[in-house]
Design an enzyme around this catalytic site. Structure first.
Site, short mmCIF file in Angstrom:
data_model
loop_
_atom_site.label_atom_id
_atom_site.label_comp_id
_atom_site.label_asym_id
_atom_site.label_seq_id
_atom_site.Cartn_x
_atom_site.Cartn_y
_atom_site.Cartn_z
N GLU A 398 0.28 -1.31 0.26
CA GLU A 398 -0.07 -0.07 0.11
C GLU A 398 1.35 1.64 -0.19
OE1 GLU A 398 -2.98 -0.55 3.15
OE2 GLU A 398 -4.37 -1.45 2.08
N GLU A 487 -5.92 -9.00 -0.30
CA GLU A 487 -6.53 -8.18 1.07
C GLU A 487 -8.05 -8.33 0.28
OE1 GLU A 487 -4.97 -5.23 3.31
OE2 GLU A 487 -2.94 -6.32 3.34
C1 GCB Z 1 -4.68 -3.02 4.97
C2 GCB Z 1 -3.58 -3.41 5.26
C3 GCB Z 1 -3.22 -4.05 6.71
C4 GCB Z 1 -4.94 -3.17 7.44
C5 GCB Z 1 -5.82 -4.12 6.75
C6 GCB Z 1 -7.15 -3.25 7.56
O1 GCB Z 1 -4.82 -2.61 3.44
O2 GCB Z 1 -2.77 -4.00 3.99
O3 GCB Z 1 -1.69 -4.17 7.70
O4 GCB Z 1 -4.21 -4.61 8.39
O5 GCB Z 1 -5.53 -3.03 5.70
O6 GCB Z 1 -7.66 -4.70 8.06
O7 GCB Z 1 -7.73 -2.39 7.75
#
Ligand code: GCB
Length: 584
Positions: A398, A487
């Site tokens: 990110e 993700e």
């Molecule tokens: C993301 C990040 C991750 C966070 C996740 C979240 O995009 O890459 O490190 O933990 O979102 O749960 O917000």
């Protein structure tokens, strides 16, 4: 590279421990020994070993005594830390041995002139876990970070002393393919005139290959095709052992081993191939996070994790957002998981750390930052490149790559990774999606998508619609690149149930994951789905987090939420090997 042959002194155990909130220990000579009644266990983070240390951000000191037998005198002594940090400085018997930046890669210090043979030795370690803008990943303080995981502190991974002769094997590089290619290159210290024996062994120890070559002073090489070996894959993670012996006149001077899996991996024309078959990633973004031990996940917990992932039908994971421990990745080799190995450039909330966005942009042009990002990438690749499980590198998570400066930064890291290891494709996880200017620089596009959670609150249907719209837009821009859903997820506090599914309930999480996976099912340019996250994990304190990030499909102590059952059903209904007839 492991060496069961080399004598070792394991340093695991209860160490003396002392917080140094005013950072005065060094000036006061604590490295010669300090007094304290506190203890901390190594390996583990210090945080949860005492509630008083939980949120501590600063310097802390560790010390231990160990005995080195006289019989080892004359050998070289190496002090190895598998992972400590964030910033670590080490003294042996009052002599500074060295320092290292970064918690997640190993470092090795020459202890030969400081060690006392036939006596007790005093080892003192200063660890600084402060968060800063020029540290990776960056932040302002423990609760104001660009990254969404707790900045633990301590000697998180094992530490030990290892002894070698003056001539020893410094490094071993292995390359294979699924048709039995075996290339190896051993780098030898003080090796001129010596011979090197390469042996390939079957699991039970039977010898499949033996080759003896002369070392040209620095290197000894092997390049063979081994017939009859079985390829490595998630279904059948066949492993062999490559044993390398450095031969002296009166027997071996050194022996090292590497576990070898014969496999090929590539990204080609919008698809990802393992052993020349198109493969589909099913799995998770994970973390190294466990109750009490913090960043150290004990072996037994790792074994449970891997059986749980297998039970759910996963075949892969990403080491979000840093290189994982040797134990972690050893199990991936052993149990057949394809790993996307990610470096520590995690910049999720980066722009929010700056009032002045021009300053944020400058960060990417700072040569010291680039140097640090390259250093950790190099250490990560050197330490894990022989693993069959590691199929791809992720150079960042990110980054604000809708900015030219950040895109250029990622481009340089991707090129650097390729220059170090041309055999593996490269990716990074993007949250800028179709606005991202760096997607063209990598082999596979990885997207982190939270529609239906961080936007479209409470509406899974609308979230999935936005997700598909954005995914298709990216695909149209880069039709030749596969896209991984790297993700996606929703927080659920275990035990909150609600009908209809509302945010934070187990039902909402399960339903969001189901709808996303059903939404992309069969899109042939989608290379896979990695659910965020395998288990709940600790985060900085903020109004958006309930101590933990609750997007795990397992709780922090590894019990299933409703989503785990749903994922098991969904993963079993998705092919592991993609078919060509799917919709485009
Ligand atoms: C993301 C990040 C991750 C966070 C996740 C979240 O995009 O890459 O490190 O933990 O979102 O749960 O917000």
């Amino acid at each position: 590279m492991k060496s069961p042959y080399r004598p070792k002194v394991d340093l695991s155990g209860f160490w003396k421990f002392k917080l140094d909130p005013r950072d005065e220990g060094e000036k006061e000579g604590w490295f010669k020994g300090f007094s304290s009644n506190d203890v901390a266990y190594v390996p583990s983070s210090w945080n949860e070993q005492n509630p008083l240390w939980d949120g501590y951000e600063g310097v802390a000191w560790y010390s231990t005594r160990f005995y080195v037998p006289e019989s080892l005198e004359g050998k070289l002594a190496w002090l190895i830390f598998k992972g400590a940090g964030y910033y670590t400085k080490v003294w042996l018997n009052g002599v500074l041995l060295g320092e290292h930046e970064g918690s997640f890669t190993q470092f090795k210090l020459d202890a030969t002139s400081a060690v006392r043979f036939g006596e007790y030795n005093l080892l003192v370690v200063r660890v600084d876990n402060r968060v800063a803008l020029d540290r990776l990943p960056p932040g302002l303080s423990i609760n104001r970070t660009a990254f969404d995981f707790l900045q633990y502190g301590g000697i998180h991974r094992p530490a030990y002393l290892e002894f070698t002769e003056r001539s020893y094997i410094e490094a071993l590089l292995v390359e294979t393919d699924h048709k039995g290619l075996l290339k190896a290159e051993a780098r030898i210290a003080n090796g001129s005139g010596l011979k090197v024996r390469f042996k390939l062994l079957e699991r039970e120890g039977a010898e499949l290959l033996l080759d003896e070559v002369s070392c040209n002073g620095v290197l000894a090489r092997l390049n063979r095709r081994v017939s009859g070996v079985k390829p490595w894959s998630p279904e059948e993670p066949n492993l062999y052992t490559l044993r390398v012996e450095l031969l002296g006149e009166r027997g071996p001077l050194d022996i090292v081993e590497e576990r070898v899996g014969f496999r090929s991996f590539k990204v080609d024309k919008g698809r990802v191939y393992l052993n020349e078959k198109p493969v589909f990633f099913k799995g998770f973004g994970r973390h190294e996070d466990f109750p009490v031990t913090g960043k150290y996940v004990p072996g037994a917990a790792l074994v449970r994790d891997f059986y749980l992932m297998k039970k759910l039908g996963a075949n892969s994971f990403r080491t979000s957002h840093y290189p994982y421990s040797d134990e972690h990745l050893d199990l991936a080799d052993e149990m057949g998981f394809m790993v996307i190995l990610e470096s520590t450039v995690c910049l999720s909330g980066f722009t929010g750390l700056f009032g002045d966005q021009a300053k944020a942009r400058e960060w990417f042009k700072d040569p010291r930052i680039m140097e640090k990002a390259k250093a950790v990438l190099k250490e990560m690749i050197e330490q894990h490149r022989n693993r069959p499980s590691v199929v791809m590198y992720s150079v960042a998570n990110e980054p604000p790559t809708d900015w030219e400066e950040a895109a250029e930064f990622v481009k340089q890291l991707a090129e650097y990774a390729k220059s170090l290891d041309p055999t593996r494709p490269v990716t990074f996880a993007s949250h800028r999606h179709s606005k991202d200017r760096a997607l063209g620089f990598v082999d596979m596009i990885s997207l982190n998508v939270y529609f239906g959670w961080y936007s479209e609150w409470g509406s899974i249907e609308e979230g999935v619609r936005r997700m598909l719209e954005e995914l298709k837009r990216v695909h149209e821009m880069y039709p030749d690149k596969p896209v991984l859903l790297a993700e996606f997820g929703a927080d659920a506090v275990a035990g909150i149930h609600w009908d209809p599914p509302v945010m934070w309930s187990e039902e909402y999480q399960a339903e969001l994951l189901r709808s996303y996976i059903e939404g992309v099912r069969g899109l042939k340019w989608v290379a896979g789905v990695h659910v965020w996250n395998f288990a709940d994990f600790r985060t900085p304190q903020s109004p958006g987090r309930t101590v933990l990030n609750r997007k795990g499909v397992f709780t922090r102590d590894r019990q299933p939420k409703f989503a785990a059952h749903v994922i098991k059903y969904l993963f079993s209904s998705l092919p592991s090997w993609a078919r060509s007839s799917e919709r485009g």
